[in-house]
Write a protein that holds these residues in place. Structure first.
Motif, PDB file in Angstrom:
ATOM      1  N   LYS A   1     -11.274  -5.597  -4.874  1.00 47.57           N
ATOM      2  CA  LYS A   1     -10.707  -4.243  -4.953  1.00 47.57           C
ATOM      3  C   LYS A   1      -9.489  -4.222  -5.866  1.00 47.57           C
ATOM      4  O   LYS A   1      -9.268  -3.250  -6.620  1.00 47.57           O
ATOM      5  CB  LYS A   1     -10.328  -3.758  -3.565  1.00 47.57           C
ATOM      6  N   ALA A   2      -8.686  -5.277  -5.794  1.00 50.58           N
ATOM      7  CA  ALA A   2      -7.490  -5.352  -6.645  1.00 50.58           C
ATOM      8  C   ALA A   2      -7.892  -5.412  -8.105  1.00 50.58           C
ATOM      9  O   ALA A   2      -7.186  -4.848  -8.987  1.00 50.58           O
ATOM     10  CB  ALA A   2      -6.648  -6.564  -6.255  1.00 50.58           C
ATOM     11  N   ASN A   3      -8.991  -6.035  -8.423  1.00 47.35           N
ATOM     12  CA  ASN A   3      -9.430  -6.154  -9.819  1.00 47.35           C
ATOM     13  C   ASN A   3      -9.861  -4.810 -10.402  1.00 47.35           C
ATOM     14  O   ASN A   3      -9.886  -4.629 -11.626  1.00 47.35           O
ATOM     15  CB  ASN A   3     -10.583  -7.144  -9.917  1.00 47.35           C
ATOM     16  N   HIS A   4     -10.177  -3.857  -9.526  1.00 53.89           N
ATOM     17  CA  HIS A   4     -10.585  -2.537 -10.033  1.00 53.89           C
ATOM     18  C   HIS A   4      -9.400  -1.598 -10.218  1.00 53.89           C
ATOM     19  O   HIS A   4      -9.580  -0.462 -10.673  1.00 53.89           O
ATOM     20  CB  HIS A   4     -11.595  -1.894  -9.068  1.00 53.89           C
ATOM     21  N   LEU A   5      -8.229  -2.055  -9.837  1.00 49.81           N
ATOM     22  CA  LEU A   5      -7.031  -1.216  -9.990  1.00 49.81           C
ATOM     23  C   LEU A   5      -6.433  -1.417 -11.375  1.00 49.81           C
ATOM     24  O   LEU A   5      -6.600  -2.484 -11.991  1.00 49.81           O
ATOM     25  CB  LEU A   5      -6.002  -1.578  -8.920  1.00 49.81           C
TER      26      LEU A   5
ATOM     27  N   LEU B   1       0.819  -1.212   0.000  1.00 50.89           N
ATOM     28  CA  LEU B   1       0.000   0.000   0.000  1.00 50.89           C
ATOM     29  C   LEU B   1       0.859   1.271   0.000  1.00 50.89           C
ATOM     30  O   LEU B   1       0.326   2.377  -0.172  1.00 50.89           O
ATOM     31  CB  LEU B   1      -0.910  -0.005   1.233  1.00 50.89           C
ATOM     32  N   ASN B   2       2.169   1.121   0.183  1.00 54.59           N
ATOM     33  CA  ASN B   2       3.077   2.273   0.065  1.00 54.59           C
ATOM     34  C   ASN B   2       3.452   2.565  -1.377  1.00 54.59           C
ATOM     35  O   ASN B   2       4.253   3.454  -1.673  1.00 54.59           O
ATOM     36  CB  ASN B   2       4.323   2.039   0.905  1.00 54.59           C
ATOM     37  N   ASP B   3       2.850   1.821  -2.317  1.00 51.63           N
ATOM     38  CA  ASP B   3       3.129   2.002  -3.749  1.00 51.63           C
ATOM     39  C   ASP B   3       2.674   3.407  -4.151  1.00 51.63           C
ATOM     40  O   ASP B   3       1.657   3.901  -3.658  1.00 51.63           O
ATOM     41  CB  ASP B   3       2.364   0.946  -4.558  1.00 51.63           C
ATOM     42  N   PRO B   4       3.412   4.111  -5.072  1.00 54.90           N
ATOM     43  CA  PRO B   4       3.040   5.468  -5.492  1.00 54.90           C
ATOM     44  C   PRO B   4       1.648   5.573  -6.067  1.00 54.90           C
ATOM     45  O   PRO B   4       1.011   6.622  -5.989  1.00 54.90           O
ATOM     46  CB  PRO B   4       4.104   5.813  -6.543  1.00 54.90           C
ATOM     47  N   MET B   5       1.143   4.481  -6.595  1.00 55.02           N
ATOM     48  CA  MET B   5      -0.186   4.546  -7.208  1.00 55.02           C
ATOM     49  C   MET B   5      -1.250   4.847  -6.157  1.00 55.02           C
ATOM     50  O   MET B   5      -2.328   5.336  -6.488  1.00 55.02           O
ATOM     51  CB  MET B   5      -0.524   3.207  -7.893  1.00 55.02           C
ATOM     52  N   CYS B   6      -0.948   4.518  -4.892  1.00 57.81           N
ATOM     53  CA  CYS B   6      -1.959   4.718  -3.855  1.00 57.81           C
ATOM     54  C   CYS B   6      -2.109   6.199  -3.477  1.00 57.81           C
ATOM     55  O   CYS B   6      -2.997   6.558  -2.703  1.00 57.81           O
ATOM     56  CB  CYS B   6      -1.571   3.929  -2.597  1.00 57.81           C
ATOM     57  N   SER B   7      -1.234   7.053  -4.049  1.00 60.96           N
ATOM     58  CA  SER B   7      -1.339   8.468  -3.703  1.00 60.96           C
ATOM     59  C   SER B   7      -2.191   9.232  -4.692  1.00 60.96           C
ATOM     60  O   SER B   7      -2.562  10.363  -4.431  1.00 60.96           O
ATOM     61  CB  SER B   7       0.069   9.097  -3.605  1.00 60.96           C
TER      62      SER B   7
ATOM     63  N   CYS C   1      -6.873   2.199  -1.696  1.00 57.76           N
ATOM     64  CA  CYS C   1      -5.772   1.855  -0.793  1.00 57.76           C
ATOM     65  C   CYS C   1      -6.095   2.234   0.646  1.00 57.76           C
ATOM     66  O   CYS C   1      -5.763   1.480   1.580  1.00 57.76           O
ATOM     67  CB  CYS C   1      -4.504   2.599  -1.258  1.00 57.76           C
ATOM     68  N   ASN C   2      -6.753   3.384   0.819  1.00 58.87           N
ATOM     69  CA  ASN C   2      -7.112   3.777   2.183  1.00 58.87           C
ATOM     70  C   ASN C   2      -8.108   2.795   2.805  1.00 58.87           C
ATOM     71  O   ASN C   2      -8.032   2.474   3.993  1.00 58.87           O
ATOM     72  CB  ASN C   2      -7.683   5.205   2.169  1.00 58.87           C
ATOM     73  N   ASN C   3      -9.051   2.347   1.980  1.00 56.13           N
ATOM     74  CA  ASN C   3     -10.040   1.356   2.486  1.00 56.13           C
ATOM     75  C   ASN C   3      -9.358   0.045   2.901  1.00 56.13           C
ATOM     76  O   ASN C   3      -9.697  -0.556   3.935  1.00 56.13           O
ATOM     77  CB  ASN C   3     -11.103   1.061   1.423  1.00 56.13           C
ATOM     78  N   ILE C   4      -8.405  -0.376   2.079  1.00 55.43           N
ATOM     79  CA  ILE C   4      -7.690  -1.623   2.415  1.00 55.43           C
ATOM     80  C   ILE C   4      -6.873  -1.404   3.684  1.00 55.43           C
ATOM     81  O   ILE C   4      -6.811  -2.282   4.571  1.00 55.43           O
ATOM     82  CB  ILE C   4      -6.798  -2.048   1.249  1.00 55.43           C
ATOM     83  N   ARG C   5      -6.242  -0.239   3.816  1.00 53.85           N
ATOM     84  CA  ARG C   5      -5.372   0.024   4.955  1.00 53.85           C
ATOM     85  C   ARG C   5      -6.177   0.038   6.255  1.00 53.85           C
ATOM     86  O   ARG C   5      -5.727  -0.475   7.288  1.00 53.85           O
ATOM     87  CB  ARG C   5      -4.665   1.384   4.725  1.00 53.85           C
TER      88      ARG C   5
END
Length: 776
Positions: free
Chosen positions: A599-603, A294-300, A308-312
């Motif tokens: 959720k991963a499938n929507h990324l 979740l620290n991946d740049p895409m999560c910003s 990513c916030n929901n998963i976190r």
């Protein structure tokens, strides 16, 4: 009457000879158990039926009741017998009783006298051309009518005469037929009497021999004193003792089961702690890997940032939900149980069982001498009974009576052909005698037959004849009761002919029938105390000492108390149950993995999407390989702790109740065992003595009611009086005079009508002739 008295004397002879038989068998013994005397079958029928001719006999009986309506003259007969057949003083009463017979006899005698006289006068009258002797026929207008009336009357009278003659022929034929049966009847009665006499000694011997059966049964029970007496004592104590031992045995099993349950729970808890720690490590690794992803740049950048916030925020579902390490170990309770199990409580309980179950053997060992004494007593009783049987010569006592029967049978066989010869003369000539001689025979047979029927046959059948013979001081002026004077030489004993006949008719034994207890009281000689009193004393004095039966020693008691203080019931089972009832994780890992993959499938495609999908698969693997086994183990341990909690609940009270039951059973053994021994010993002794009581009672009943059952004597008396005399002879004789008398009486009017009718058919020297002229 002489024949009746002869058979009564035959009965008296049997009484005298069977007196010793009764005394002999009374001192012997009777069988025990289900013993019965062998059945004795007699061939002579105890009833007689005349057949179809019986209806004719009944007609004659009715006629006799009309002629002789008076009751049986008991008082007159008693006075006649008392006065040695002196008829002078009571002739008026005798005439009054016989008035019907006398009138009929007088009429018959008048017929006998007047018939020849009238016939002679009639013949002389005719010789003088009178009384129809004139050979001139005077014609009358009513002549044809008179001729028809005379013819019809003569026919009717002839029919009545024929019926009477037929009665005479039928009676004559029946008499002959029955006389031919007399030999068979006599032989049958004598065979039955011999069966009676020969069977009595055999029955006595049979009764004596059955003592062996009784003794063998008693010996069998004595040899089984272990199971019968010892077993009886054991069964009396069993309901109180065995439940207490069973409770201790169950407690011993509970201690072992408790140890096994504690060990199982303790070991399983250790495994659960390891599995829980392993699950916590696996979940921490996944959670750490997800945080890095979740620290991946895409999560910003939106909109991925929202996902990513929901998963976190949902990563807390991967945390461990249990704290197994806080559950205390069960090592200390297990150590206490192990210390308790150092004492083998099960072995101590088995010793209690053995001590209690050894009671029958202890009884057997302590009663050896008593059993030996009882057997010796039984053997001595058997020897006494055998000696009694040898000392009484029954066959010698009965030989005289057997000789009397032989003499009587010889007499009957010698004289029976003469009776049959006389019967053949009656059949050949009686029916052809002239009428007035027939009437003479009719009068004689009527007087004899009517009086025998009314004075012997009828009172014999209704037993009034026996009542006359039983009149005090009748047959012997010095004896109140003649029969008891003959049998016992004690005329004051109330022994009557009617009672003896009735008892024999019912096939009762000679002993009770003749009241032989007045000469030999069998009840006194068959007293159980006289014959087997020592047996009762032996059992009453029986001493069986059963002490020192300890159901559980002090070591066993201490073992139970230690178990109650082991602390098993003090364990805080709720802590274990509360922890084990939780789910291993805070969230459902499968739901979390599915949601993570959606959720991963929507990324957009990239490393973030692939990393999340890999972590979802990892979470599913953890659930399948770690969470599910952990849940199953936790559920199993939960049930085990639940059961352990139930078993340990109220442990102290259970142990207290068990010890209380043990103390009660031990106290029962200490205080009650002596009374139980006495009670069972008496019961056992009563059983042994009861065999002989029933045996001697059976002897008494057999001798007083069954041995030498005298029905053949009553049957022989019936055969002589009721069958032979009354049915074979008197009934046909009465039918003969009834028929021939009726035919002879009707012969007089028949002669009158015959003479009158002959007048119309005789050839006359002259006759009046009247011619009828037609009217002018």
């Amino acid at each position: 009457m002489a024949l009746l008295l002869g058979f009564l004397l035959l009965l008296l002879e049997l009484c005298g000879n069977t007196l010793s038989l009764g005394s002999r068998s009374s001192t012997e013994g009777t069988e025990v158990l289900e013993l019965q005397l062998p059945a004795t079958n007699y061939e002579t029928k105890d009833s007689y039926k005349a057949g179809p001719i019986g209806g004719l006999f009944q007609i004659v009986h009715i006629f006799l009741r009309v002629v002789q309506p008076n009751d049986f003259p008991e008082d007159i007969l008693r006075k006649i017998l008392q006065k040695k057949f002196d008829l002078s003083t009571d002739y008026e009463k005798i005439i009054y009783y016989e008035i019907g017979v006398i009138i009929c006899a007088v009429l018959g005698l008048l017929f006998v006298i007047l018939m020849p006289l009238v016939g002679c006068c009639f013949g002389l009258c005719r010789c003088c051309n009178k009384c129809g002797g004139e050979m001139h026929q005077r014609q009358k207008k009513n002549g044809p009518f008179l001729r028809k009336c005379f013819a019809v009357s003569l026919l009717v009278i002839s029919i009545f005469i024929s019926i009477g003659i037929i009665y005479g022929f039928v009676a004559n034929h029946h008499l002959r037929a029955q006389i031919e049966k007399t030999r068979k009847l006599a032989d049958s009665n004598f065979r039955d009497l011999r069966t009676l006499l020969n069977g009595a000694p055999a029955e006595i011997s049979y009764i004596l021999s059955q003592y062996t059966t009784t003794k063998e049964k008693a010996f069998s029970d004595l040899d089984n004193v272990k199971s019968l007496l010892g077993g009886g004592i054991h069964e009396q104590l069993r309901p109180k003792v065995i439940p207490a031992l069973d409770d201790i045995k169950a407690m011993a099993e509970a201690i072992k089961e408790t140890k096994e349950a504690l060990l199982n729970v303790n070991n399983t808890l250790k495994e659960l702690k390891k599995s829980s720690a392993q699950l916590n490590t696996s979940l921490s690794d996944v959670k750490r890997d997800l945080e890095q992803s979740l620290n991946d740049p895409m999560c910003s950048a939106p909109p991925v940032a929202t996902t990513c916030n929901n998963i976190r925020t949902s990563l807390s579902q991967l945390d461990d939900n249990t704290n197994m390490d806080q559950l205390p170990s069960l090592d200390k309770p297990i150590d206490k149980i192990n210390d308790i199990l150092q004492t083998n409580l099960s072995s101590l309980v088995q010793q209690g069982y053995k001590s209690f179950n050894d009671i029958p053997e202890m009884v057997e060992n302590q009663t050896t001498d008593i059993i030996s004494d009882v057997k010796s007593t039984l053997n001595s009783i058997g020897s006494d009974i055998e000696s009694i049987g040898e000392q009484i010569p029954i066959q010698d006592q009965l030989s005289n009576f057997m000789g009397y029967i032989n003499d009587t049978e010889t007499y009957i066989r010698r004289n029976l052909p003469t009776l049959e010869e006389y019967d053949s003369y009656s059949g050949a000539g009686v029916s052809f005698l002239i009428c007035w001689i027939l009437m003479t025979i009719v009068v004689l047979t009527f007087v004899v037959g009517a009086n025998v029927e009314k004075l012997l046959c009828e009172p014999y059948q209704n037993r009034k004849l026996f009542q006359v013979l039983d009149t005090p001081y009748l047959l012997n002026e010095n004896w109140k009761h003649y029969l008891s004077g003959m049998v016992f030489n004690k005329p004051d004993i109330n022994l009557t002919f009617e009672q003896v006949y009735s008892d024999c008719k019912e096939n009762k034994g000679i002993y009770g029938t003749l009241k032989l207890e007045n000469s030999y009281n069998i009840s006194e000689h068959l007293n159980i105390q006289e014959h087997a009193g020592n047996i009762s004393n032996d059992f009453q004095n029986m001493k069986v000492n059963i002490d020192n039966i300890v159901l559980l020693d002090e070591a066993g008691r201490k073992n139970l108390m230690d178990f109650s203080f082991s602390g098993i019931d003090a364990i805080n089972y709720n802590i274990y149950l509360a922890e084990l009832s939780k789910a291993p994780t805070k969230g459902n890992l499968l739901s979390f993995a599915d949601d993570l993959e959606v959720k991963a499938n929507h990324l957009p495609h990239g490393s973030l999407k692939q990393s999340l999908k890999n972590n979802a698969q990892t979470i599913r693997t953890i659930h399948r390989s770690e969470v599910i086994p952990l849940e199953q183990s936790m559920s199993s341990v939960y049930q085990s702790i639940k059961e352990l909690q139930q078993k340990s609940s109220g442990l102290g009270m259970k142990v207290t109740n068990t010890l209380s039951s043990l103390d009660s059973a031990q106290d029962f053994l200490t205080t009650r065992i002596s009374s139980v021994i006495v009670e069972e010993s008496q019961k056992y002794g009563n059983t042994i003595v009861g065999y002989f009581e029933r045996y001697l009672q059976w002897v008494k009943i057999s001798i007083t009611e069954k041995i030498a059952a005298c029905k053949p004597v009553a049957t022989a008396l019936d055969s002589a009086v009721d069958v032979f005399l009354c049915s074979y002879i008197i009934d046909p004789m009465n039918l003969f005079w009834f028929g021939i008398g009726k035919a002879t009486v009707f012969l007089l009017p028949a002669l009158i009508f015959a003479v009158k009718l002959a007048k119309h058919y005789r050839r006359m020297d002259s006759e009046d002739v009247y011619e009828e002229f037609p009217p002018s």
